[in-house]
Motif scaffolding. Sequence first.
Motif, PDB file in Angstrom:
ATOM      1  N   GLN A  29     -12.493   1.210   5.050  1.00  0.00           N
ATOM      2  CA  GLN A  29     -13.818   0.800   4.815  1.00  0.00           C
ATOM      3  C   GLN A  29     -14.197   1.387   3.549  1.00  0.00           C
ATOM      4  OE1 GLN A  29     -16.153   2.138   8.164  1.00  0.00           O
ATOM      5  NE2 GLN A  29     -18.235   0.911   7.332  1.00  0.00           N
ATOM      6  N   PRO A  30     -14.775   0.464   2.595  1.00  0.00           N
ATOM      7  CA  PRO A  30     -15.110   0.994   1.297  1.00  0.00           C
ATOM      8  C   PRO A  30     -16.542   1.867   1.279  1.00  0.00           C
ATOM      9  CG  PRO A  30     -16.062  -1.245   1.569  1.00  0.00           C
ATOM     10  CD  PRO A  30     -15.004  -0.983   2.877  1.00  0.00           C
ATOM     11  N   PRO A  31     -16.435   2.755   0.344  1.00  0.00           N
ATOM     12  CA  PRO A  31     -17.583   3.673   0.018  1.00  0.00           C
ATOM     13  C   PRO A  31     -18.826   2.726  -0.070  1.00  0.00           C
ATOM     14  CG  PRO A  31     -16.390   3.719  -1.941  1.00  0.00           C
ATOM     15  CD  PRO A  31     -15.653   2.742  -0.867  1.00  0.00           C
ATOM     16  N   SER A  32     -19.973   3.512   0.229  1.00  0.00           N
ATOM     17  CA  SER A  32     -21.236   2.883   0.036  1.00  0.00           C
ATOM     18  C   SER A  32     -21.509   2.547  -1.284  1.00  0.00           C
ATOM     19  CB  SER A  32     -22.340   3.907   0.849  1.00  0.00           C
ATOM     20  OG  SER A  32     -23.753   3.352   0.147  1.00  0.00           O
ATOM     21  N   ALA A  33     -22.329   1.387  -1.508  1.00  0.00           N
ATOM     22  CA  ALA A  33     -22.910   0.930  -2.732  1.00  0.00           C
ATOM     23  C   ALA A  33     -23.699   1.516  -3.545  1.00  0.00           C
ATOM     24  CB  ALA A  33     -23.229  -0.389  -2.676  1.00  0.00           C
ATOM     25  N   GLY A  34     -24.757   2.750  -2.553  1.00  0.00           N
ATOM     26  CA  GLY A  34     -25.736   3.391  -3.047  1.00  0.00           C
ATOM     27  C   GLY A  34     -25.327   4.233  -3.948  1.00  0.00           C
ATOM     28  N   PRO A  35     -26.364   4.577  -4.919  1.00  0.00           N
ATOM     29  CA  PRO A  35     -26.174   5.631  -6.070  1.00  0.00           C
ATOM     30  C   PRO A  35     -26.046   6.980  -5.463  1.00  0.00           C
ATOM     31  CG  PRO A  35     -28.542   5.057  -5.888  1.00  0.00           C
ATOM     32  CD  PRO A  35     -27.977   4.147  -4.872  1.00  0.00           C
ATOM     33  N   ASP A  36     -25.558   7.883  -6.249  1.00  0.00           N
ATOM     34  CA  ASP A  36     -25.329   9.407  -5.946  1.00  0.00           C
ATOM     35  C   ASP A  36     -26.820   9.835  -5.687  1.00  0.00           C
ATOM     36  OD1 ASP A  36     -22.640   8.983  -6.007  1.00  0.00           O
ATOM     37  OD2 ASP A  36     -22.711   9.947  -8.388  1.00  0.00           O
ATOM     38  N   ALA A  37     -26.935  10.752  -4.817  1.00  0.00           N
ATOM     39  CA  ALA A  37     -28.125  11.273  -4.414  1.00  0.00           C
ATOM     40  C   ALA A  37     -28.494  12.245  -5.484  1.00  0.00           C
ATOM     41  CB  ALA A  37     -28.142  12.275  -2.991  1.00  0.00           C
ATOM     42  N   TYR A 105      -8.720 -20.308  -1.740  1.00  0.00           N
ATOM     43  CA  TYR A 105      -8.401 -20.343  -3.190  1.00  0.00           C
ATOM     44  C   TYR A 105      -8.984 -19.155  -3.932  1.00  0.00           C
ATOM     45  CZ  TYR A 105     -13.014 -22.781  -3.486  1.00  0.00           C
ATOM     46  OH  TYR A 105     -14.206 -23.064  -3.014  1.00  0.00           O
ATOM     47  N   GLN A 106      -9.790 -18.454  -3.186  1.00  0.00           N
ATOM     48  CA  GLN A 106     -10.553 -17.334  -4.066  1.00  0.00           C
ATOM     49  C   GLN A 106     -10.261 -15.935  -3.591  1.00  0.00           C
ATOM     50  OE1 GLN A 106     -14.723 -18.481  -3.224  1.00  0.00           O
ATOM     51  NE2 GLN A 106     -14.683 -18.973  -5.401  1.00  0.00           N
ATOM     52  N   ALA A 107     -10.093 -15.058  -4.322  1.00  0.00           N
ATOM     53  CA  ALA A 107     -10.049 -13.302  -3.947  1.00  0.00           C
ATOM     54  C   ALA A 107     -11.199 -12.814  -4.067  1.00  0.00           C
ATOM     55  CB  ALA A 107      -8.961 -12.852  -4.546  1.00  0.00           C
ATOM     56  N   GLY A 108     -11.588 -11.752  -3.458  1.00  0.00           N
ATOM     57  CA  GLY A 108     -12.954 -11.134  -3.502  1.00  0.00           C
ATOM     58  C   GLY A 108     -12.548  -9.949  -4.427  1.00  0.00           C
ATOM     59  N   TRP A 109     -13.386  -9.473  -5.243  1.00  0.00           N
ATOM     60  CA  TRP A 109     -13.393  -8.311  -5.831  1.00  0.00           C
ATOM     61  C   TRP A 109     -14.488  -7.299  -5.266  1.00  0.00           C
ATOM     62  CZ3 TRP A 109     -17.115  -7.320 -10.248  1.00  0.00           C
ATOM     63  CH2 TRP A 109     -17.277  -6.023 -10.634  1.00  0.00           C
ATOM     64  N   TYR A 110     -14.173  -6.066  -4.882  1.00  0.00           N
ATOM     65  CA  TYR A 110     -15.013  -5.385  -4.516  1.00  0.00           C
ATOM     66  C   TYR A 110     -15.942  -4.749  -5.726  1.00  0.00           C
ATOM     67  CZ  TYR A 110     -17.510  -1.704  -1.745  1.00  0.00           C
ATOM     68  OH  TYR A 110     -18.522  -0.788  -1.368  1.00  0.00           O
ATOM     69  N   ARG A 111     -17.144  -5.167  -5.829  1.00  0.00           N
ATOM     70  CA  ARG A 111     -18.154  -5.156  -6.854  1.00  0.00           C
ATOM     71  C   ARG A 111     -18.592  -3.812  -7.024  1.00  0.00           C
ATOM     72  NH1 ARG A 111     -21.385  -8.167  -3.783  1.00  0.00           N
ATOM     73  NH2 ARG A 111     -23.439  -7.887  -3.594  1.00  0.00           N
ATOM     74  N   PHE A 112     -18.661  -2.957  -5.864  1.00  0.00           N
ATOM     75  CA  PHE A 112     -19.296  -1.725  -5.842  1.00  0.00           C
ATOM     76  C   PHE A 112     -18.332  -0.513  -6.078  1.00  0.00           C
ATOM     77  CE2 PHE A 112     -22.062  -3.782  -2.658  1.00  0.00           C
ATOM     78  CZ  PHE A 112     -22.798  -4.160  -3.506  1.00  0.00           C
ATOM     79  N   GLY A 113     -17.010  -0.865  -6.433  1.00  0.00           N
ATOM     80  CA  GLY A 113     -16.104  -0.087  -7.022  1.00  0.00           C
ATOM     81  C   GLY A 113     -15.692  -0.334  -8.533  1.00  0.00           C
ATOM     82  N   PRO A 114     -14.646   0.169  -9.007  1.00  0.00           N
ATOM     83  CA  PRO A 114     -14.253  -0.138 -10.425  1.00  0.00           C
ATOM     84  C   PRO A 114     -13.773  -1.622 -10.584  1.00  0.00           C
ATOM     85  CG  PRO A 114     -13.220   1.936  -9.580  1.00  0.00           C
ATOM     86  CD  PRO A 114     -13.824   1.342  -8.416  1.00  0.00           C
TER      87      PRO A 114
END
Length: 217
Positions: A29-37, A105-114
């Motif tokens: 499960q990817p890390p949350s997209a939220g900013p650091d506290a 025909y598409q791959a997803g890039w996890y935009r909340f990570g690098p």
Amino acid sequence: MPSAPLRRLAAAVFLSAAVAGTAACGGSQPPSAGPDASVTAAPGASSPAPSAAAEPVPIRQATPTPAEEIPDPVGISVDGTGIELEVIPVGQEPNGAMTLPGNHYQAGWYRFGPAPGSSRGAAVLAAHVDSRTEQLPIAGLDEVPAGTPLTVTRSDGSVLRYTTQEVKNIPKASLDQFDLFDRGGAPRLELVTCGGKWLDSVGDYEDNVVLTAVPVP
């Protein structure tokens, strides 16, 4: 391998595993997209009055570290294979699982990570292994040998080149230990799909296939 209709569209698989803490075709499960506290003073709190004998404290303007401005990936291809996919940015489902495109025909890039091209961490791209009627080119991901070149195209027209370091079949039950969505460490690319045995009892693949590639200097 399941018979026709071929294995189920992997989106459903992806979500079912994520409920248990892992994400089929997308890893842990990817890390949350939220900013650091950040720490803030409680409302209404006041600072203590300085002592008359206290020396003045020097003040220096803080300069924040600028964020990396990196173009989005828009395509990926693996040399010598039929794996050539458009790439789109994706996020998270309500249950925390990484979203996957609902097509072949598409791959997803996890935009909340690098992103590919970041100076640190794992850029994660994931795609379906099959549709309702056919096996897709990325089904051959587990046969890609070490040393195989990969090419990532970006939104500004630039091209990044990677070299395959290794390909692993990782049981979904233990995928959290792989730290797929790592935001630190050396820069690398993780290309992910489903693989291994099809388990009729759970309607899911047993493994995730993860190709790890490193940037070409």
